[in-house]
Design an enzyme around this catalytic site. Structure first.
Site, PDB file in Angstrom:
ATOM      1  N   ASP A  18      -6.071  -5.730  -0.092  1.00  9.86           N
ATOM      2  CA  ASP A  18      -6.795  -3.632  -0.833  1.00  9.86           C
ATOM      3  C   ASP A  18      -7.267  -2.634   0.654  1.00  9.86           C
ATOM      4  O   ASP A  18      -6.656  -2.489   1.295  1.00  9.86           O
ATOM      5  CB  ASP A  18      -7.801  -4.288  -1.551  1.00  9.86           C
ATOM      6  CG  ASP A  18      -8.103  -2.356  -2.619  1.00  9.86           C
ATOM      7  OD1 ASP A  18      -7.093  -1.572  -2.414  1.00  9.86           O
ATOM      8  OD2 ASP A  18      -8.807  -2.483  -3.336  1.00  9.86           O
ATOM      9  N   ASP A  19      -8.388  -3.123   0.824  1.00 10.91           N
ATOM     10  CA  ASP A  19      -8.808  -2.798   2.619  1.00 10.91           C
ATOM     11  C   ASP A  19      -9.983  -3.556   3.065  1.00 10.91           C
ATOM     12  O   ASP A  19     -10.686  -4.143   2.597  1.00 10.91           O
ATOM     13  CB  ASP A  19     -10.268  -1.296   1.932  1.00 10.91           C
ATOM     14  CG  ASP A  19      -8.954  -0.848   0.901  1.00 10.91           C
ATOM     15  OD1 ASP A  19      -8.995   0.490   1.220  1.00 10.91           O
ATOM     16  OD2 ASP A  19      -9.715  -0.369  -0.454  1.00 10.91           O
ATOM     17  N   GLU A  60      -8.554  -1.327 -12.606  1.00  3.60           N
ATOM     18  CA  GLU A  60      -9.799  -1.943 -11.864  1.00  3.60           C
ATOM     19  C   GLU A  60     -10.834  -1.773 -12.175  1.00  3.60           C
ATOM     20  O   GLU A  60     -11.583  -2.821 -12.556  1.00  3.60           O
ATOM     21  CB  GLU A  60      -9.546  -1.124  -9.967  1.00  3.60           C
ATOM     22  CG  GLU A  60     -10.137  -1.649  -9.315  1.00  3.60           C
ATOM     23  CD  GLU A  60      -9.985  -0.783  -7.665  1.00  3.60           C
ATOM     24  OE1 GLU A  60      -9.536   0.595  -7.948  1.00  3.60           O
ATOM     25  OE2 GLU A  60     -11.022  -0.941  -6.787  1.00  3.60           O
ATOM     26  N   HIS A  65      -0.569  -4.526  -1.588  1.00  2.00           N
ATOM     27  CA  HIS A  65      -1.488  -3.345  -1.493  1.00  2.00           C
ATOM     28  C   HIS A  65      -2.357  -4.164  -0.550  1.00  2.00           C
ATOM     29  O   HIS A  65      -3.628  -4.123  -0.299  1.00  2.00           O
ATOM     30  CB  HIS A  65      -2.126  -4.346  -3.177  1.00  2.00           C
ATOM     31  CG  HIS A  65      -3.020  -3.065  -3.748  1.00  2.00           C
ATOM     32  ND1 HIS A  65      -3.402  -3.425  -4.525  1.00  2.00           N
ATOM     33  CD2 HIS A  65      -4.385  -2.214  -2.915  1.00  2.00           C
ATOM     34  CE1 HIS A  65      -4.329  -1.915  -4.777  1.00  2.00           C
ATOM     35  NE2 HIS A  65      -4.765  -2.264  -3.981  1.00  2.00           N
TER      36      HIS A  65
END
Ligand SMILES: [Zn+2]
EC number: 3.5.4.2
Length: 333
Positions: free
Chosen positions: A278-279, A200, A17
């Site tokens: 994630d980011d 989320e 992810h």
């Protein structure tokens, strides 16, 4: 080169992810802006970095979409992927299934072909250069609605050999997975793997929909499942992987502090959880930093961290021979 005794952060693992656009570091943002003649509304690298203080998912997304505007040419995407892979490799990543957001680029005039050409120029030699095998997953921007996703899928299917699957991301609330039932049914028919962000910021109900309406093979985030005992049992029974992103959840205020994160409860309930970034440029670190954070804040020991790393290998879309090879690396790492 991996150290002889891996630390929690360098333990061999897969990352499942990570949004490649979220790996855009402020330095690269300015570098690409200069090359492409784009004026940025920031005083400099430190000014931009200082703005990475978000109140919720939407406030992050606003900055995220402004930043990615510097990505115009194929070589910009190559540089972005190279930068991610070099950093991920230093944190033990041996296999990465990388999300990208085609609509975030096509809607501002950058073609899908340019994005794919650029990413592939990096990924095609990532195993040799970084020791990381890779796959690409194209995500639909859920807040742009199912009709646009259908059209995006038409285009993606012309390049279906270049991706391993499709996902669903961006602003979750008010955009339930069920809206995308037909898009996902078509992607499945085309032989693509299916994943979706659910639970989320959105409710546990969205996780049920991802499972039962979309038929996903992994749930991205899924932490709100903790509100629904039946859902937790279902996830555990089916060994359904969750791609949990602890530092992201804190930065986007999905949880107040890491010490309050539901990760230990999910693990104790037998849910197949994996740890991801994630980011990474926006949320305080790469996947290894997330491993270190849960070690320090949630008290995970090395055996539990190794179990989470193994989960990432089990949940990856790999051939059995590749999976075996990676299992061996995690056990001996
Ligand atoms: Zn995500």
């Amino acid at each position: 080169m991996a150290p002889e005794t891996p630390t929690p952060s360098t333990l061999p693992k897969a990352e499942l992810h990570v949004h490649i656009e979220g790996a855009l570091e402020p330095e690269l943002t300015f570098d690409r802006a200069r090359r492409n003649g784009i004026a940025l509304p920031y005083a400099g690298v430190e000014d931009l970095r200082g703005r990475y203080d978000f109140s919720d998912l939407q406030s992050f997304l606003d900055l995220y979409y402004t930043g990615m505007n510097v990505l115009r040419q194929a070589e910009d995407f190559t540089a972005l992927a190279d930068d991610y892979l070099a950093r991920a490799a230093r944190q033990g990543v041996r296999h990465a299934e990388i999300f990208f957001d085609p609509q975030a680029h096509t809607t501002r005039g950058v073609s899908l072909g340019t994005v794919l050409d650029g990413l592939e120029a990096s990924l095609s030699s990532s195993r040799e250069r970084f020791g990381v095998s890779t796959g690409l997953i194209a995500c639909f921007l859920r807040d742009r609605g199912p009709e646009e996703a259908e059209r995006m899928l038409d285009e993606l299917l012309e390049h279906s050999h270049r991706i391993i699957g499709v996902g669903l991301d961006s602003a979750e609330l008010g955009h339930p997975p069920a809206d995308f039932a037909n898009v996902f049914a078509r992607a499945r028919e085309a032989g693509l793997h299916l994943v979706a962000h659910a639970g989320e910021e959105g409710p546990a109900e969205y996780v049920w929909q991802a499972l039962d309406v979309l038929g996903v093979e992994r749930v991205d985030h899924g932490i709100r499942a903790i509100d629904d005992e039946e859902l937790v049992k279902r996830l555990a029974r089916d060994r359904m992987p969750l791609t949990v992103c602890p530092l992201s959840n804190v930065r986007l205020r999905c949880v107040d502090t890491l010490s309050q994160h539901c990760l230990p409860r999910l693990v104790d309930a037998g849910v197949r959880t994996t740890i991801n970034s994630d980011d990474p440029s926006y949320f305080g670190g790469h996947v290894g930093d997330n491993f270190e954070a849960i070690e320090h804040e949630l008290g995970f020991g090395v055996p539990e961290l190794r179990e989470l790393a193994l989960n990432s290998v089990e949940a990856a879309f790999l051939s059995e021979s590749e999976r075996d090879r990676l299992r061996g690396e995690v056990h001996s790492g």
